[in-house]
Scaffold this motif. Structure first.
Motif, PDB file in Angstrom:
ATOM      1  N   TYR A 196       1.090  -1.331  -0.557  1.00 13.13           N
ATOM      2  CA  TYR A 196       0.236  -0.213   0.381  1.00 13.13           C
ATOM      3  C   TYR A 196       1.118   1.243   0.380  1.00 13.13           C
ATOM      4  O   TYR A 196       0.618   2.531  -0.439  1.00 13.13           O
ATOM      5  CB  TYR A 196      -0.678   0.352   1.064  1.00 13.13           C
ATOM      6  CG  TYR A 196      -2.278  -1.144   0.849  1.00 13.13           C
ATOM      7  CD1 TYR A 196      -2.175  -2.158   1.815  1.00 13.13           C
ATOM      8  CD2 TYR A 196      -2.954  -0.542   0.406  1.00 13.13           C
ATOM      9  CE1 TYR A 196      -2.889  -2.858   1.106  1.00 13.13           C
ATOM     10  CE2 TYR A 196      -4.427  -1.385  -0.133  1.00 13.13           C
ATOM     11  CZ  TYR A 196      -4.603  -3.158   0.736  1.00 13.13           C
ATOM     12  OH  TYR A 196      -5.261  -3.664   0.600  1.00 13.13           O
ATOM     13  N   GLU A 197       1.925   1.123   0.705  1.00  9.75           N
ATOM     14  CA  GLU A 197       3.206   1.929   0.610  1.00  9.75           C
ATOM     15  C   GLU A 197       2.360   3.575   1.167  1.00  9.75           C
ATOM     16  O   GLU A 197       1.751   4.502   0.564  1.00  9.75           O
ATOM     17  CB  GLU A 197       3.405   2.690  -0.739  1.00  9.75           C
ATOM     18  CG  GLU A 197       4.576   1.373  -1.249  1.00  9.75           C
ATOM     19  CD  GLU A 197       5.159   1.764  -2.302  1.00  9.75           C
ATOM     20  OE1 GLU A 197       4.459   2.311  -3.073  1.00  9.75           O
ATOM     21  OE2 GLU A 197       5.979   1.163  -2.169  1.00  9.75           O
ATOM     22  N   LEU A 198       1.263   4.016   1.986  1.00  9.34           N
ATOM     23  CA  LEU A 198       0.808   4.725   2.672  1.00  9.34           C
ATOM     24  C   LEU A 198       1.964   5.434   2.906  1.00  9.34           C
ATOM     25  O   LEU A 198       1.351   7.594   2.841  1.00  9.34           O
ATOM     26  CB  LEU A 198       0.444   4.739   4.099  1.00  9.34           C
ATOM     27  CG  LEU A 198      -0.725   3.194   4.057  1.00  9.34           C
ATOM     28  CD1 LEU A 198      -1.413   2.732   5.048  1.00  9.34           C
ATOM     29  CD2 LEU A 198      -2.346   4.015   3.237  1.00  9.34           C
ATOM     30  N   LYS A 200       3.970   6.614   1.561  1.00  9.87           N
ATOM     31  CA  LYS A 200       4.887   7.381   0.216  1.00  9.87           C
ATOM     32  C   LYS A 200       2.972   8.324  -0.215  1.00  9.87           C
ATOM     33  O   LYS A 200       3.309   9.461  -0.199  1.00  9.87           O
ATOM     34  CB  LYS A 200       4.812   6.505  -0.780  1.00  9.87           C
ATOM     35  CG  LYS A 200       6.431   6.628  -1.005  1.00  9.87           C
ATOM     36  CD  LYS A 200       6.924   5.914  -2.389  1.00  9.87           C
ATOM     37  CE  LYS A 200       7.874   4.608  -2.089  1.00  9.87           C
ATOM     38  NZ  LYS A 200       8.673   3.831  -3.063  1.00  9.87           N
ATOM     39  N   LEU A 201       2.146   7.615   0.144  1.00  4.14           N
ATOM     40  CA  LEU A 201       0.748   8.858  -0.278  1.00  4.14           C
ATOM     41  C   LEU A 201       0.483   9.799   0.552  1.00  4.14           C
ATOM     42  O   LEU A 201       0.796  10.887   0.172  1.00  4.14           O
ATOM     43  CB  LEU A 201      -0.201   7.574  -0.736  1.00  4.14           C
ATOM     44  CG  LEU A 201      -2.016   8.680  -0.208  1.00  4.14           C
ATOM     45  CD1 LEU A 201      -1.216   9.010  -1.815  1.00  4.14           C
ATOM     46  CD2 LEU A 201      -3.137   7.962  -0.331  1.00  4.14           C
ATOM     47  N   TRP A 202       1.230   9.442   2.198  1.00  2.00           N
ATOM     48  CA  TRP A 202       0.959  11.218   2.889  1.00  2.00           C
ATOM     49  C   TRP A 202       2.313  11.477   2.794  1.00  2.00           C
ATOM     50  O   TRP A 202       1.858  13.114   2.982  1.00  2.00           O
ATOM     51  CB  TRP A 202       0.297  10.454   3.961  1.00  2.00           C
ATOM     52  CG  TRP A 202      -1.108  10.062   4.108  1.00  2.00           C
ATOM     53  CD1 TRP A 202      -1.361   8.292   4.007  1.00  2.00           C
ATOM     54  CD2 TRP A 202      -2.126  10.202   4.605  1.00  2.00           C
ATOM     55  NE1 TRP A 202      -3.439   8.565   3.742  1.00  2.00           N
ATOM     56  CE2 TRP A 202      -3.436   9.603   4.738  1.00  2.00           C
ATOM     57  CE3 TRP A 202      -2.613  11.943   5.000  1.00  2.00           C
ATOM     58  CZ2 TRP A 202      -4.649   9.878   4.337  1.00  2.00           C
ATOM     59  CZ3 TRP A 202      -3.760  11.243   4.764  1.00  2.00           C
ATOM     60  CH2 TRP A 202      -4.687  11.311   4.856  1.00  2.00           C
ATOM     61  N   ARG A 205       1.601  13.918  -1.752  1.00  2.00           N
ATOM     62  CA  ARG A 205       0.066  13.742  -1.882  1.00  2.00           C
ATOM     63  C   ARG A 205       0.053  13.755  -3.554  1.00  2.00           C
ATOM     64  O   ARG A 205      -0.406  12.778  -4.013  1.00  2.00           O
ATOM     65  CB  ARG A 205      -0.831  15.467  -1.349  1.00  2.00           C
ATOM     66  CG  ARG A 205      -0.670  14.963   0.003  1.00  2.00           C
ATOM     67  CD  ARG A 205      -1.388  13.781   0.916  1.00  2.00           C
ATOM     68  NE  ARG A 205      -2.435  14.076   0.570  1.00  2.00           N
ATOM     69  CZ  ARG A 205      -3.753  13.114   1.027  1.00  2.00           C
ATOM     70  NH1 ARG A 205      -3.051  11.938   1.534  1.00  2.00           N
ATOM     71  NH2 ARG A 205      -4.811  12.706   0.962  1.00  2.00           N
ATOM     72  N   THR A 206      -0.211  14.385  -4.011  1.00  4.22           N
ATOM     73  CA  THR A 206      -0.502  14.010  -5.714  1.00  4.22           C
ATOM     74  C   THR A 206       0.638  13.886  -6.256  1.00  4.22           C
ATOM     75  O   THR A 206       0.373  13.218  -7.590  1.00  4.22           O
ATOM     76  CB  THR A 206      -1.301  15.917  -6.180  1.00  4.22           C
ATOM     77  OG1 THR A 206      -0.203  16.420  -5.516  1.00  4.22           O
ATOM     78  CG2 THR A 206      -2.451  15.984  -5.544  1.00  4.22           C
ATOM     79  N   ASP A 208       2.840  10.908  -5.694  1.00  2.00           N
ATOM     80  CA  ASP A 208       2.771   9.746  -5.378  1.00  2.00           C
ATOM     81  C   ASP A 208       2.875   8.829  -7.081  1.00  2.00           C
ATOM     82  O   ASP A 208       1.851   9.337  -7.776  1.00  2.00           O
ATOM     83  CB  ASP A 208       2.171   9.785  -4.878  1.00  2.00           C
ATOM     84  CG  ASP A 208       1.976   7.965  -3.591  1.00  2.00           C
ATOM     85  OD1 ASP A 208       0.908   7.669  -4.313  1.00  2.00           O
ATOM     86  OD2 ASP A 208       3.489   7.829  -3.930  1.00  2.00           O
ATOM     87  N   GLN A 210       2.667   5.792  -6.813  1.00  2.10           N
ATOM     88  CA  GLN A 210       0.782   4.925  -7.505  1.00  2.10           C
ATOM     89  C   GLN A 210      -0.387   5.484  -8.577  1.00  2.10           C
ATOM     90  O   GLN A 210      -0.716   4.946  -8.967  1.00  2.10           O
ATOM     91  CB  GLN A 210       0.643   4.190  -6.124  1.00  2.10           C
ATOM     92  CG  GLN A 210       1.697   3.366  -6.513  1.00  2.10           C
ATOM     93  CD  GLN A 210       1.065   2.499  -4.996  1.00  2.10           C
ATOM     94  OE1 GLN A 210       0.149   2.390  -5.268  1.00  2.10           O
ATOM     95  NE2 GLN A 210       1.789   1.269  -4.261  1.00  2.10           N
ATOM     96  N   LEU A 211      -0.449   6.718  -7.424  1.00  2.00           N
ATOM     97  CA  LEU A 211      -1.228   7.679  -8.500  1.00  2.00           C
ATOM     98  C   LEU A 211      -1.297   8.144  -9.781  1.00  2.00           C
ATOM     99  O   LEU A 211      -1.465   8.252 -10.319  1.00  2.00           O
ATOM    100  CB  LEU A 211      -1.440   8.972  -7.822  1.00  2.00           C
ATOM    101  CG  LEU A 211      -2.021   8.597  -6.249  1.00  2.00           C
ATOM    102  CD1 LEU A 211      -2.081  10.267  -5.124  1.00  2.00           C
ATOM    103  CD2 LEU A 211      -3.770   8.579  -6.342  1.00  2.00           C
ATOM    104  N   ILE A 214      -1.737   5.849 -12.506  1.00  2.00           N
ATOM    105  CA  ILE A 214      -3.155   4.686 -12.457  1.00  2.00           C
ATOM    106  C   ILE A 214      -3.095   5.732 -14.311  1.00  2.00           C
ATOM    107  O   ILE A 214      -2.644   7.317 -13.768  1.00  2.00           O
ATOM    108  CB  ILE A 214      -4.031   6.190 -11.769  1.00  2.00           C
ATOM    109  CG1 ILE A 214      -4.168   5.338 -10.341  1.00  2.00           C
ATOM    110  CG2 ILE A 214      -5.796   5.277 -12.345  1.00  2.00           C
ATOM    111  CD1 ILE A 214      -4.731   6.148  -9.236  1.00  2.00           C
ATOM    112  N   PRO A 215      -3.880   5.633 -15.642  1.00  2.00           N
ATOM    113  CA  PRO A 215      -3.835   6.597 -16.442  1.00  2.00           C
ATOM    114  C   PRO A 215      -5.506   7.041 -16.582  1.00  2.00           C
ATOM    115  O   PRO A 215      -5.305   7.224 -15.961  1.00  2.00           O
ATOM    116  CB  PRO A 215      -3.964   4.934 -17.362  1.00  2.00           C
ATOM    117  CG  PRO A 215      -5.154   4.293 -16.346  1.00  2.00           C
ATOM    118  CD  PRO A 215      -4.058   3.848 -14.995  1.00  2.00           C
ATOM    119  N   ALA A 216      -4.730   8.493 -17.316  1.00  2.00           N
ATOM    120  CA  ALA A 216      -6.154   9.424 -17.173  1.00  2.00           C
ATOM    121  C   ALA A 216      -7.503   9.002 -17.629  1.00  2.00           C
ATOM    122  O   ALA A 216      -7.135   8.477 -18.115  1.00  2.00           O
ATOM    123  CB  ALA A 216      -5.512  10.312 -17.827  1.00  2.00           C
TER     124      ALA A 216
END
Lengths: 232, 147
Positions: A196-198, A200-202, A205-206, A208, A210-211, A214-216
């Motif tokens: 999950y790599e929380l 990194k996400l927190w 923020r944008t 990250d 993995q984000l 995600i394809p647009a």
């Protein structure tokens, strides 16, 4: 804040004075010595805090500058308040701080041999919580024990109208979560943590990874915008 | 007098007819948010939710007392020929005041033990999930933006 601190000091001094009036000179000396000691202890406590804070930062598997500086900023603003809390703690001798602060939580997690403790200060514009904590454990049983102990301590300390806290994800072995109003703690196994790599996400923020992967969202080729659909 | 009485009876008859018509037809746009057979949009980055399939994912069961699903309710989806549990994170129907209304019925896939299947959610998630009763902290932890 200053007024509160001053009032606290006043109240404590008044209490001490009243006790002095009742008792003899011997306790007076001891109380003075105690006062001196407590200041020193407060300083020691703050230096200890600093030490473990650095330690906790190094232990954090994802060493990002942002992670450290955010925490550093958070720490700096809270330092004067914490000192006041500390002096009050020591002055009251047996009764400990009644507020379940971040320090209490971190110290109890370290006491429970938490692996890879990571504390992230969440910026204010994300109105979720103040602190986001991710902890790893050795086994599912270890995670459960840590979560239950944290809740036990919280229940012991909560007096001021804070709602009860429950463990979310009790039936999941690898990921448990506890949400104390200002802080959110996630107990995960190392494998789950990597998935999950929380942290990194927190922290980013944008930005990250993995984000970004995600394809647009693209509109389908035969998409026709029909304004009448929105006015129904 | 007789004519007036006759007219009253006639209007009552027409009222009964129109009532019957409304009872038989489904004028239920505002009564249900997400129920059985609604097509939903999976908003996390799980492979199950994002691989194209010739049928959109549909709800086949809603885990509430009435069969209506609002934000925070669990549902059972049929995706790619398999059953999967999911959590509703937004619907088209207007809800409470000061809660967001979305243009699509959004859903996040969930395992049986409550762990989210995907690892990130790009779509805004209502922050009111935090106050609700239920295990939503995990979904909130992988969310990017809050509304």
């Amino acid at each position: 804040m200053n007024i509160l601190c001053r009032s606290r000091i006043l109240v404590s001094s008044v209490c001490r004075k009243s006790s002095l009036i009742d008792q003899s000179a011997v306790p007076r000396c001891t109380s003075l010595i105690f006062k001196a000691r407590c200041h020193r202890l407060a300083v020691n406590l703050s230096s200890c805090q600093q030490r473990w804070r650095y330690g906790a930062c190094l232990k954090c598997p994802f060493e990002s500058k942002r992670c450290y500086t955010d925490r550093g900023e958070g720490r700096l603003t809270e330092r004067p308040e914490k000192l006041e809390d500390e002096t009050e703690e020591v002055e009251d001798n047996r009764r400990f701080s009644e507020v379940f602060t971040l320090d209490v939580l971190i110290s109890l997690l370290r006491q429970e041999n938490a692996v890879d403790l990571c504390v992230i200060k969440v910026p204010d514009h994300i109105q979720y919580a103040d602190y986001f904590i991710v902890v790893s454990g050795v086994s599912p049983r270890h995670l459960r024990a840590m979560a239950l102990y944290a809740i036990k301590v919280f229940k012991f300390m909560r007096n001021h109208g804070e709602p009860h806290v429950k463990i979310e994800g009790k039936d999941a072995e690898d990921w448990m979560c506890v949400d104390f109003g200002k802080m959110v703690v996630h107990f995960m196994l190392p494998e789950t943590r990597e998935v999950y790599e929380l942290e990194k996400l927190w922290t980013l923020r944008t930005y990250d990874e993995q984000l970004k992967k995600i394809p647009a969202e693209t509109l389908p080729e035969d998409f026709i915008f029909d304004a009448s659909e929105f006015t129904k | 007098m007789k004519v007036f009485h006759g007219f009253q009876k006639l209007s009552k008859f027409w009222r009964q007819i129109t009532d019957l018509i409304f009872y038989l037809s489904s004028v239920s746009i505002a009564t249900a948010a997400i129920q059985k057979m609604t097509r939903v949009r999976v908003v996390d980055n799980s492979s199950l939710g994002n691989t194209p399939y010739h049928r959109p994912p549909r709800v086949i069961h809603v885990y509430t007392k009435n069969g209506i699903g609002k934000v925070g309710d669990k549902v059972l989806l049929a995706i790619k020929g398999q059953k999967k549990k999911a959590l509703i994170v937004g619907h088209k129907m207007p809800g409470d005041r000061m809660t967001p209304r979305f243009d699509s019925n959004n859903v996040v896939l969930i395992e049986d033990n409550g762990n989210p299947t995907g690892t990130r959610i790009k779509v805004p998630i209502p922050s009111s999930l935090r106050q609700m009763e239920g295990n939503y902290s995990k979904v909130l932890a992988i969310a990017n933006t809050f509304v």
